[in-house]
Scaffold this motif. Structure first.
Motif, PDB file in Angstrom:
ATOM      1  N   HIS A  85       0.826  -1.217   0.000  1.00 47.80           N
ATOM      2  CA  HIS A  85       0.000   0.000   0.000  1.00 47.80           C
ATOM      3  C   HIS A  85       0.852   1.255   0.000  1.00 47.80           C
ATOM      4  O   HIS A  85       2.019   1.232   0.380  1.00 47.80           O
ATOM      5  N   LYS A 128      -5.200   5.959   1.924  1.00 48.42           N
ATOM      6  CA  LYS A 128      -4.507   4.702   1.642  1.00 48.42           C
ATOM      7  C   LYS A 128      -4.971   4.190   0.289  1.00 48.42           C
ATOM      8  O   LYS A 128      -6.138   4.330  -0.059  1.00 48.42           O
ATOM      9  N   TYR A 148       0.399   5.244   1.587  1.00 43.43           N
ATOM     10  CA  TYR A 148      -0.369   6.007   2.577  1.00 43.43           C
ATOM     11  C   TYR A 148       0.038   7.464   2.467  1.00 43.43           C
ATOM     12  O   TYR A 148       1.215   7.765   2.275  1.00 43.43           O
ATOM     13  N   PRO A 205      -4.132   0.638  -2.441  1.00 40.87           N
ATOM     14  CA  PRO A 205      -3.318  -0.552  -2.745  1.00 40.87           C
ATOM     15  C   PRO A 205      -2.379  -0.249  -3.903  1.00 40.87           C
ATOM     16  O   PRO A 205      -2.763   0.402  -4.874  1.00 40.87           O
TER      17      PRO A 205
END
Length: 176
Positions: free
Chosen positions: A30, A170, A32, A172
């Motif tokens: 991920h 966030k 962020y 992916p």
């Protein structure tokens, strides 16, 4: 992750004049980031979703909790003082003070929790001390706090969804 962080920054630079993008952190799965401009929970969610796969941050383990703590406390650019300075939206909305079954990104809420003791409590505001929108509002949205309030450790708390806080996002990596 640095490439994705640059793409996120470029997206905000090109689309939102004055939307302060300040910090980005990547893992193997991920990316962020934090948006410094203070806004409501729903507006923060819309801003996260501008990046492909983006959503308000969901937190599923102590490692992600550490990332959220770092994002919410890293060199806040705003001039807020007091305990609201490290408050930032995460992806839980307890509409009508009911516990949802999932984060705003659709993932389960059952694997990890880091609420302060006694929270969420769905407090009903009556004075609007902090912001006019909060007057007579209930605490239905969840925010991350860096732990700077009443000597509490970093954790989660509820407040009025219309309050203007920073936003943690966030996405992916496979969708970004």
């Amino acid at each position: 992750s640095s490439v994705l962080c640059r793409r996120i920054k470029q997206l905000y630079d090109e689309t939102e004049m004055g939307l302060e993008f300040h910090i980005c952190h990547g893992t193997h799965t991920h990316v962020y980031w934090r948006i410094d401009k203070r806004m409501s929970w729903s507006e923060g969610r819309k801003q996260c979703q501008k990046f492909k796969g983006g959503e308000l941050m969901s937190i599923h383990n102590p490692k992600e909790q550490a990332i959220a703590t770092h994002l919410s406390t890293y060199e806040p650019m705003h001039k807020h003082h007091g305990f609201w300075k490290s408050w930032a939206w995460i992806g839980i909305n307890r509409k009508d003070c009911k516990d949802p079954s999932s984060w705003s990104d659709g993932t389960s809420l059952e694997d990890y929790s880091n609420y302060w003791v006694g929270e969420p409590n769905c407090l009903q505001f009556s004075d609007g001390v902090h912001e006019p929108c909060v007057r007579h509002a209930r605490e239905e949205c969840i925010h991350m706090t860096g732990g700077d309030h009443e000597s509490k450790p970093p954790g989660w708390n509820d407040t009025a969804c219309c309050a203007h806080l920073m936003t943690l996002c966030k996405a992916p990596k496979n969708q970004a």
